[in-house]
Enzyme design. Structure first.
Site, PDB file in Angstrom:
ATOM      1  N   ASP A 189       6.144   4.741   8.490  1.00  0.00           N
ATOM      2  CA  ASP A 189       7.107   5.768   8.870  1.00  0.00           C
ATOM      3  C   ASP A 189       6.893   6.036  10.360  1.00  0.00           C
ATOM      4  O   ASP A 189       5.878   5.651  10.936  1.00  0.00           O
ATOM      5  CB  ASP A 189       6.872   7.015   8.001  1.00  0.00           C
ATOM      6  CG  ASP A 189       7.994   8.026   8.147  1.00  0.00           C
ATOM      7  OD1 ASP A 189       8.982   7.719   8.819  1.00  0.00           O
ATOM      8  OD2 ASP A 189       7.861   9.125   7.570  1.00  0.00           O
ATOM      9  N   ASP A 207      14.664   8.197  13.173  1.00  0.00           N
ATOM     10  CA  ASP A 207      15.980   8.762  12.880  1.00  0.00           C
ATOM     11  C   ASP A 207      15.968  10.267  13.087  1.00  0.00           C
ATOM     12  O   ASP A 207      14.903  10.863  13.337  1.00  0.00           O
ATOM     13  CB  ASP A 207      16.394   8.411  11.445  1.00  0.00           C
ATOM     14  CG  ASP A 207      15.389   8.883  10.411  1.00  0.00           C
ATOM     15  OD1 ASP A 207      14.165   8.737  10.657  1.00  0.00           O
ATOM     16  OD2 ASP A 207      15.788   9.403   9.356  1.00  0.00           O
ATOM     17  N   CYS A 252      -4.662  13.340 -20.863  1.00  0.00           N
ATOM     18  CA  CYS A 252      -4.318  12.061 -20.238  1.00  0.00           C
ATOM     19  C   CYS A 252      -5.431  11.066 -20.539  1.00  0.00           C
ATOM     20  O   CYS A 252      -6.603  11.435 -20.543  1.00  0.00           O
ATOM     21  CB  CYS A 252      -4.185  12.278 -18.727  1.00  0.00           C
ATOM     22  SG  CYS A 252      -4.096  10.769 -17.764  1.00  0.00           S
ATOM     23  N   CYS A 265      -6.157   8.311 -18.695  1.00  0.00           N
ATOM     24  CA  CYS A 265      -6.390   7.419 -17.552  1.00  0.00           C
ATOM     25  C   CYS A 265      -7.890   7.253 -17.310  1.00  0.00           C
ATOM     26  O   CYS A 265      -8.705   8.003 -17.855  1.00  0.00           O
ATOM     27  CB  CYS A 265      -5.660   7.923 -16.308  1.00  0.00           C
ATOM     28  SG  CYS A 265      -6.550   9.201 -15.394  1.00  0.00           S
ATOM     29  N   CYS A 274      -9.571  10.552 -16.537  1.00  0.00           N
ATOM     30  CA  CYS A 274      -9.590  11.568 -17.592  1.00  0.00           C
ATOM     31  C   CYS A 274     -10.288  11.092 -18.855  1.00  0.00           C
ATOM     32  O   CYS A 274     -10.700  11.906 -19.682  1.00  0.00           O
ATOM     33  CB  CYS A 274      -8.173  12.021 -17.899  1.00  0.00           C
ATOM     34  SG  CYS A 274      -7.345  12.662 -16.432  1.00  0.00           S
TER      35      CYS A 274
END
Lengths: 669, 669
Positions: free
Chosen positions: B98, B137, B287, B289, B292
């Site tokens: 960016d 931009d 969770c 994952c 976790c």
């Protein structure tokens, strides 16, 4: 608490769901919980998922296995008898056993292969050291007619009665049957409870699940629970499908079992939260569990038979475990409705089941807590939330018509002001009065706008309301007539002064929350009917109302505002005033003789000491703790509703805030 | 395919969403994908999540970092310039950078601290070896008025034009701006496309996300996409919230970035699929994952600052990664609508956004494939599915009124038969005719009942339909008049014979699927208007229709039924017949001179060779591959819709099934 026996303590509630702590023989399980079904014959397969791994790695505190299968294998039976079940399975959590009922149903009870003696199987479960054994009940599928279902039920209850003397130290699970005959389900539940069971499976529901008759399942659960009462841990027998778990938990099911995690896996079926995928069709694994974070879909496909089954079983069980944790998290947070509504978006049968909840609003309302952390209105389903019915009833019964508009506080309408809008709630002038218009409840008094459920309301802007809510909003608006304009908070201040309006509001909120006794409103009892007698204390920082005092009584503190839900907590002085002018059980929790003295010192009220309670009490309500002679000992907040306090043998009924011997000092203001 | 440069191939579509393969400098990303935002200054913190771990452990193929931040740190800048970005970050996937636009917006472009030169920052991104660099931009938030938004847009496009010569080998991302002015968004998208950009972020949306203006976001995405066209990979800049991802993917956003996984983590905020919880409030982690499954909530809380942040960051990123995998899985499966509808059940703002899709049915219909694997009607939202509009239009345009009832096939009503019911679809007699009543589409001809979408319809029983569907069902029933009774499949057979009815049905299905050319129906073209000229081939096993042949043409095979969706595939002979009697682009895909010869041999049509296509073509349609002179080379199935074939430079347009030089033998029947 004795390490032996079985107890069940409810610590949080949401809808008719609850967080419980089931203790059996000193081992505990936090509910709602799912128990994996363990087939001892499959534990020696390569890579097999073991009960020890389920506990240590995945956190499952309870498993279920089938005593009929163990008893059938000669070698297995002998090992079970000599080692005991916990050593046999290498599992130190709670072990429940099933009796072979389901096998009898599937293979036919006439089949000699599955012939089981009702008492022998109970004794066998006892002898192998099961924590919770199940009687050989008579499975009653949905297609059984009323007379047969009744006969089956009688058989079940006869066997239950006969089994009790043989259970030994083991807890006995007596399934609720009755097919789809709702009065039989309720009767069966009541009979199980009367037999003194400490644990109740709701049986015979597998055919409903297999035919996606989830709406019917809702009726069956509610009917069974009405018989069982709120204090009994209820196990929805054979229901381990991810989608069903939030809904069944919301109806008060506490335990679930799943064989599907392994059966599906053997067939290559991979569970997600909302559906089952087939591993052969999958390009990737949309799950972060230990199996899926270390393998990709191709890895799983290329595994040999039993390894693949074991890997997918592990994944499926991780998914089920996470769903249970999500349900418990939602109950603690008070967002179970949202979870249920989301599960309704998974398929049309679940959607029907969620809509079916509206048939059971009364049941759910009785169990549901007074307030939750959030109150979200996502779709027209949300109109079925029990809070709406409850609040509508309270508004109709508690707020006198004359007090619904506040002519003397509001300037004449007509002037243009910044509208006071939150979501689709719009505070408006009507000719000479003010109301806040809330979509699904019509026009509600502006003065109760900061109370629960409005205080926690999350709802969309008018233009994007779902259709039924939008039409309720529109009809509420049109009922006000043409002379409506937006109300600015400043209008009130200018017309009447903040102090005067806030005193009026505090009185109306008091009445809305505490109702009335023999026609006399709680505001009247506390403030003598005149808000002028109230002294308000505001937060120095935010200016918001915090405490209500009575100057006429030496400035004594009677009410404090609970920031989390906009409801009052009752101070000791307020409790005394309400108590002195009321009777007949109003707001009362009646405790056993001698125990009130402890509550007076600030100790909590335990359910086992509760003799009776005002049937209007809900979890989160302010209550007065009294003895049989209506002597007041303490004031506090109910942890469970009236029925559960009366019923339950374990757990806390009331968190005492102040007692006769231990009143809290006034908060700094 | 050249290893250099940037290409984007679409392989599957669902709604306006797609599975794509983005290749940049020989590195590829499967989209929809989310790129974690990497802050190079934080990589050295203890336990920090590294880009290498994101790739190897979590499967992220693309990351984004901020060139402005790299350039600001003297030492970091020098290392980036000397090592190159991929070595600096130790990441061998695609790296996007960016430019500092967002920093300029947040801190103000007048702030000398964030002053950036538009060309220098492009050159810097090029020099450090970014795969995709972003121009500087002009960020245009929603509160900017039309004139200013237009002026900002001009600035952006001037900078874009000026930046192109400085980009070197790097791909240049030119963000679509225009604020909430939809014509400017479309204009901006078109300008980006005309500048030859190969990658387009949709910028300026973060304020919409922060104010939960998801419905507005829907409008912005559609407006931007209309300008960009279907072939451009579109990146929804700054949108990394779990809830938004399915909806934005369904509108055709292919890439997302998330800084929130780390920002939330630093604040103790733990993501779930539908909301954010605070680690301080959590008793358990719902969770599975890797974080976790190895820690509990207490473990996370007790970690020191940066370790806790790193652990929660990892969890958050696992959640985001799984959501992206779920979205891709749903697109491949054709169940993205269901996923979107579920995400609408998370909160009122998302619910509004999902309802907003109905404003863009035309856009979505153009991009959506002809059929999907399932077609689920869960709630009244499902009425907004593009398939309903499409099918209603086709029914109105393609089926002549006289053919909507089949008087001559049906016995007189009155007799009682087993009703032919699936879900809430009910086949009924009306006086002298037969229709299948489908809830959300009114009365549809019984003969098209086995075609998509009806073939895949999953819907509830009449009694539990959601309200709007129920009222459509009721009005369809009442429109039929009083003489309605249920229809049994046997009625048809008895009255007319299976063979005669099936020939009629095959003709009507042909017309429903292929429409007409200059007023002459495809059935007329293929069968000379007389179903008697059709020979049907049925499956030996199931008895179901499989092939349609023409006895008059020596029994040549013209159509085969696709089992998965009840639509026909066109055989080479059928293609020749349809081609010979039509023109004007009907069903045509026109390819570049010389390439048709390859398709004639059975090779697929690539998008880059497509000159034009019938605008009615949707992914999954049968198409005729011709050259400019309308010479027919092949018949096959479109992979993408007409607009994408014409627009796209990479990927397959048509999977050729049979070609002039390679017709398939008739299937065994």
């Amino acid at each position: 608490m004795s390490p032996e026996g079985c107890s069940f303590e409810i610590t949080h509630t949401d809808l008719a769901g609850r967080i419980g702590r089931l203790s059996v023989n000193g081992r505990t399980v936090t509910t709602p919980a799912l128990m994996p079904v363990v087939n001892p014959n499959l534990l020696s397969l390569p890579g097999a998922l073991t009960p020890a791994e389920m506990r240590s790695d995945m956190g499952f505190e309870m498993i279920i296995t089938n005593s009929y299968i163990i008893r059938k294998g000669k070698e297995l039976k002998d090992r079970a008898l000599s080692m005991g079940l916990h050593d046999l399975l290498d599992f130190d959590g709670v072990i429940m056993t099933d009796s072979g009922t389901f096998q009898s149903y599937v293979y036919g009870s006439g089949d000699r292969e599955v012939e089981v003696d009702p008492l022998e199987i109970v004794e066998f479960q006892r002898d192998i050291g099961s924590d919770i054994g199940t009687i050989l009940d008579r499975f009653t599928p949905p297609d059984v007619g009323y007379e047969d279902a009744l006969a089956y039920l009688n058989t079940t209850m006869e066997r239950a009665g006969a089994s009790v003397p043989h259970k030994g130290e083991m807890e006995l699970a007596i399934p609720v049957q009755g097919g789809v005959h709702m009065d039989l389900r309720t009767r069966s539940g009541a009979a199980v409870r009367e037999l003194g069971a400490a644990y109740a499976p709701i049986g015979g529901v597998v055919p409903l699940l297999e035919s996606y008759s989830y709406a019917r399942l809702v009726d069956v659960i509610v009917a069974a629970k009405k018989g069982l009462g709120p204090a009994m841990p209820a196990h929805l027998f054979g229901a381990g499908h991810p989608m069903v778990l939030p809904l069944a938990s919301a109806l008060g099911c506490d335990l679930f079992d799943s064989a599907s995690y392994a059966k599906f896996a053997a067939d290559g079926r991979y569970m997600t939260q909302d559906r089952t995928l087939h591993i052969e069709d999958m390009e990737e694994l949309p799950c972060p569990c230990p199996v899926c974070s270390r393998n990709d879909a191709k890895d799983l496909r290329s595994m040999s038979g039993s390894l693949r089954t074991a890997a997918i079983s592990r994944h499926n069980l991780w998914v089920l475990g996470s769903i249970m944790a999500s349900i418990r998290t939602a109950i603690r947070e008070g967002t179970l409705w949202e979870l249920v509504e989301r599960s309704g978006a998974t398929n049309p049968s679940m959607a029907s089941a969620v809509r079916k909840l509206s048939d059971h609003t009364d049941y759910i309302e009785r169990e549901a807590p007074r307030s939750t952390r959030r109150f979200m209105c996502v779709s027209d389903h949300s109109l079925d939330r029990p809070e709406f019915t409850r609040t509508a009833n309270d508004l109709a019964e508690r707020i006198p018509p004359a007090q619904k508009a506040f002519t003397h506080f509001i300037r004449e309408p007509g002037a243009s002001h910044r509208p006071h809008v939150e979501g689709s709630a719009r505070a408006v002038h009507v000719a000479g009065g003010a109301v806040a218009v809330i979509t699904p409840l019509g026009a509600i008094p502006y003065a109760v706008w900061e109370m629960y459920p409005f205080s926690q309301l999350v709802i969309s802007e008018v233009d994007s309301l779902p259709p039924a809510m939008r039409s309720l909003y529109d009809s509420a608006m049109s009922s006000l007539g043409p002379d409506v304009c937006d109300l600015d908070e400043a209008d009130i201040v200018n017309a009447a002064g903040r102090e005067e309006f806030d005193r009026f509001k505090a009185a109306l909120m008091t009445r809305m929350q505490f109702g009335s006794y023999e026609g006399r409103g709680a505001d009247d009892i506390l403030f003598g009917g005149s808000p002028d007698r109230i002294e308000l204390v505001r937060s120095r920082r935010t200016g918001k109302l915090r405490n209500v005092k009575l100057p006429s009584r030496g400035g004594e503190h009677v009410l404090s505002l609970r920031a989390q839900d906009g409801l009052f907590s009752l101070k000791w002085k307020g409790a005394q005033l309400l108590h002195a002018s009321t009777g007949g059980g109003y707001m009362r929790v009646i405790v056993e003789d001698g125990t009130g003295e402890f509550n007076a010192k600030g100790y909590n009220v335990f359910n086992k000491f509760v003799l009776d309670a005002d049937p209007g009490i809900r979890a989160g309500d302010e209550v007065l703790v009294v003895d049989r002679e209506d002597g007041l000992y303490a004031v506090g907040k109910a942890v469970v509703g009236a029925a559960a306090m009366i019923d339950a043998k374990a757990g806390i009924a009331v968190k005492v805030r102040e007692g006769r011997d231990k009143a809290l000092p006034d908060e700094a203001s």
